[in-house]
Design an enzyme around this catalytic site. Structure first.
Site, short mmCIF file in Angstrom:
data_model
loop_
_atom_site.label_atom_id
_atom_site.label_comp_id
_atom_site.label_asym_id
_atom_site.label_seq_id
_atom_site.Cartn_x
_atom_site.Cartn_y
_atom_site.Cartn_z
N THR A 1 0.87 -1.18 0.00
CA THR A 1 0.00 0.00 0.00
C THR A 1 0.91 1.23 0.00
O THR A 1 2.13 1.10 -0.01
CB THR A 1 -0.90 0.05 1.25
OG1 THR A 1 -0.13 0.52 2.35
CG2 THR A 1 -1.51 -1.29 1.61
N CYS A 2 0.27 2.41 0.08
CA CYS A 2 1.09 3.63 0.08
C CYS A 2 1.99 3.72 1.30
O CYS A 2 3.00 4.41 1.27
CB CYS A 2 0.17 4.84 0.02
SG CYS A 2 -1.10 4.72 1.26
N THR B 1 -8.46 9.95 -9.99
CA THR B 1 -9.90 9.75 -9.70
C THR B 1 -10.12 8.44 -8.95
O THR B 1 -11.18 7.83 -9.04
CB THR B 1 -10.71 9.73 -11.02
OG1 THR B 1 -10.04 8.84 -11.92
CG2 THR B 1 -10.85 11.09 -11.63
N GLU C 1 -9.31 5.99 -5.22
CA GLU C 1 -9.79 5.99 -3.83
C GLU C 1 -9.34 7.21 -3.04
O GLU C 1 -10.11 7.84 -2.33
CB GLU C 1 -9.23 4.75 -3.12
CG GLU C 1 -10.22 3.62 -3.01
CD GLU C 1 -9.68 2.55 -2.08
OE1 GLU C 1 -9.79 2.72 -0.87
OE2 GLU C 1 -9.15 1.55 -2.61
N1 LIG Z 1 -5.53 3.85 -0.84
C1 LIG Z 1 -4.93 4.38 0.22
O1 LIG Z 1 -5.28 4.14 1.38
C2 LIG Z 1 -3.81 5.35 0.02
C3 LIG Z 1 -3.46 6.23 1.04
C4 LIG Z 1 -2.45 7.15 0.84
C5 LIG Z 1 -1.79 7.19 -0.38
N2 LIG Z 1 -2.12 6.29 -1.37
C6 LIG Z 1 -1.40 6.39 -2.64
O2 LIG Z 1 -2.19 7.23 -3.48
C7 LIG Z 1 -2.04 6.81 -4.82
C8 LIG Z 1 -3.41 6.55 -5.40
O3 LIG Z 1 -3.99 5.50 -4.67
P1 LIG Z 1 -5.50 5.07 -4.89
O4 LIG Z 1 -5.80 4.11 -3.82
O5 LIG Z 1 -6.35 6.28 -5.08
O6 LIG Z 1 -5.36 4.30 -6.28
P2 LIG Z 1 -6.54 3.90 -7.29
O7 LIG Z 1 -7.85 3.92 -6.62
O8 LIG Z 1 -6.06 2.66 -7.96
O9 LIG Z 1 -6.51 5.07 -8.38
C9 LIG Z 1 -5.38 5.28 -9.14
C10 LIG Z 1 -5.52 6.56 -9.95
O10 LIG Z 1 -4.27 6.75 -10.64
C11 LIG Z 1 -4.56 7.00 -12.01
N3 LIG Z 1 -3.45 6.54 -12.84
C12 LIG Z 1 -2.92 5.30 -12.89
N4 LIG Z 1 -1.88 5.27 -13.78
C13 LIG Z 1 -1.78 6.53 -14.30
C14 LIG Z 1 -0.93 7.14 -15.27
N5 LIG Z 1 0.03 6.45 -15.87
N6 LIG Z 1 -1.12 8.44 -15.54
C15 LIG Z 1 -2.09 9.14 -14.93
N7 LIG Z 1 -2.93 8.63 -14.02
C16 LIG Z 1 -2.78 7.34 -13.70
C17 LIG Z 1 -5.83 6.25 -12.28
O11 LIG Z 1 -6.42 6.82 -13.40
P3 LIG Z 1 -7.15 5.91 -14.51
O12 LIG Z 1 -8.56 5.85 -14.06
O13 LIG Z 1 -6.98 6.67 -15.74
O14 LIG Z 1 -6.48 4.57 -14.52
C18 LIG Z 1 -6.63 6.52 -10.99
O15 LIG Z 1 -7.25 7.76 -11.06
C19 LIG Z 1 -1.15 5.59 -4.82
O16 LIG Z 1 0.17 5.96 -5.14
C20 LIG Z 1 -1.23 5.10 -3.38
O17 LIG Z 1 -0.03 4.45 -3.02
C21 LIG Z 1 -3.14 5.41 -1.20
#
Ligand SMILES: NC(=O)c1ccc[n+]([C@@H]2O[C@H](COP(=O)([O-])OP(=O)(O)OC[C@H]3O[C@@H](n4cnc5c(N)ncnc54)[C@H](OP(=O)(O)O)[C@@H]3O)[C@@H](O)[C@H]2O)c1
Length: 421
Positions: free
Chosen positions: A49-50, A188, A190
């Site tokens: 995870t992050c 867009t 989580e």
């Molecule tokens: N989930 C958590 O609890 C948490 C907490 C803190 C930080 N994070 C970090 O925050 C980040 C996002 O996590 P998430 O949970 O929101 O992930 P997620 O739900 O899988 O969403 C990923 C996002 O990244 C975009 N994306 C993927 N590849 C891309 C690219 N090459 N260029 C531009 N956009 C791209 C996706 O867009 P598309 O729809 O176009 O694929 C989607 O909007 C990660 O790095 C994660 O480690 C997560």
């Protein structure tokens, strides 16, 4: 335990984001293959995870060195960096840690929900690729159930704090008059949803961009914000004062070059909050005049300041975990006896079936009712003879008496190599 359950982990607790991201395993399927081939683990599950990269494994013997070597080969890291950053625990401590994870006690935002979904995804993908087997599947299924129960009983997740709300609070604390600033949310998924919810709740207007405009539009319909085309944004960051970036892009979306260009046409500063891990904003942008860059390290500090309300629930959760961990350990130990018990039951059933057929042939019995009575009689005899010793073997295993299980294996002529666990 006859089998060892191990946990090796690098988390935000010991390592800042620029170190943590280096441990990221890019190709999980390949990693499972390599761990099973080279690390001595016969089952494994990777949780990424992050805030953490964690490996749970099952093996008969432990070889931490082999595990680290395999992990190092997957990431291209030197082995020394593992000594400084990787924590390693086994058996009861590993089970305890997994319960802390599923109940949200080890999360940056105490009690947050995302980790539970991430663990469910990890065990599903390990199960699908057969990286995990009977031990880890059972362990994870139980830990997820226990974690859910603990969250509901303690209410640790209640109170509206999230990574998203903390990022928005960080922006508020660092920017004067945030209400009149132009805000852009990149992503867009989580995390973006959590940021958008918080921006909405506090009454901030914001733009949203994602690789496809349809995705941004759909996101904005439910989360608010104005959808903007991705290509337009990448070359026009100068339109914005605050960027929230939360994507899983495997490269820098917000580059030094793009921000240098944007800052040329701006007479105001810019704040960039990179919530991604691995980071999607090049850290070099922080050297550009007028740019303030913050990432998950600063968000962790902000969370710590805001956790008081949840902190008094920690003791309750810890107490429940302490009670649950011994039960979980007992059921894991019990699993060690299962291959033997299964084997004995199978052999006896084969024997019973063979002797039954022989007897029915000798009797030349065709009457279904009588056959059923004889069949049930043989089952009852077998059951009453075998059940007690089998339950005692399970109990011995549960109570950590491997010698007794070993002795029973010899008595029943059980060949371990045949076991399918
Ligand atoms: N989930 C958590 O609890 C948490 C907490 C803190 C930080 N994070 C970090 O925050 C980040 C996002 O996590 P998430 O949970 O929101 O992930 P997620 O739900 O899988 O969403 C990923 C996002 O990244 C975009 N994306 C993927 N590849 C891309 C690219 N090459 N260029 C531009 N956009 C791209 C996706 O867009 P598309 O729809 O176009 O694929 C989607 O909007 C990660 O790095 C994660 O480690 C997560």
């Amino acid at each position: 335990m006859n089998q060892n359950i191990i946990n090796a982990r690098v988390t935000f607790r010991n390592s800042p984001i620029h170190i943590l991201e280096q441990f990221t395993i890019r190709d999980i399927d390949n990693a499972y293959e390599q761990f099973k081939k080279h690390s001595g683990l016969d089952e494994c599950v990777i949780i990424q995870t992050c805030n953490r990269i964690e490996l749970f494994g099952k093996s008969k013997t432990n070889n931490l060195n082999k595990i680290m070597k395999t992990w190092a080969s997957l990431t291209g890291l030197e082995e020394e960096i593992f000594n400084e950053n990787v924590e390693f625990v086994e058996n009861q401590e590993a089970l305890h840690h997994l319960l802390k994870l599923t109940s949200g006690l080890d999360s940056m935002v105490l009690g947050e929900e995302q980790i539970l979904g991430q663990i469910k995804n990890s065990i599903t993908s390990a199960r699908n690729t057969k990286a995990s087997g009977q031990h880890l599947n059972t362990l994870f299924d139980k830990a997820i159930r226990i974690g859910t129960r603990i969250r509901n009983a303690s209410g640790i997740g209640r109170g509206g704090i999230s990574v998203g709300s903390m990022a928005v609070k960080l922006a508020e604390e660092n920017i004067d008059e945030l209400k009149i600033k132009k805000i852009l949310l990149i992503g867009t998924g989580e995390v973006s949803t959590l940021v958008a919810k918080s921006l909405q709740r506090r009454g901030y207007a914001f733009d949203v961009t994602s690789r496809t405009i349809e995705r941004s539009q759909a996101f904005c319909e439910t989360m608010g914000g104005k959808p903007i085309k991705f290509e337009e944004v990448l070359s026009a960051f100068d339109n914005y004062d605050v960027l929230f970036v939360a994507t899983t892009a495997p490269y820098f979306l917000v580059t030094h070059e793009r921000i240098t260009e944007a800052m040329k046409g701006k007479n105001k500063g810019m704040m960039i909050l990179d919530l991604s891990n691995p980071r999607t904003v090049d850290e070099k942008v922080a050297t550009i005049g007028g740019v303030k860059l913050m990432n998950l390290d600063q968000i962790a500090e902000m969370v710590e300041k805001n956790m008081n309300a949840r902190l008094n629930k920690v003791k309750t959760v810890q107490n429940i975990i302490n009670e649950e961990v011994s039960l979980l350990e007992a059921s894991m130990k019990r699993l060690d006896a299962e291959p033997l018990v299964k084997d004995v039951f199978k052999n006896i059933e084969n024997l019973r079936e063979k002797e039954l057929q022989k007897a029915l042939q000798m009797l030349d019995e065709k009457d279904e009712k009588k056959i059923k009575i004889i069949d049930e009689l043989t089952r009852a005899v077998v059951e009453s003879i075998v059940s007690t010793p089998m339950n005692n073997i399970r109990k011995a295993s549960e109570q950590g008496k491997p010698d007794l299980v070993e002795l029973a294996s010899k008595l029943f002529d059980y060949k371990k190599q045949n076991q399918a666990d």
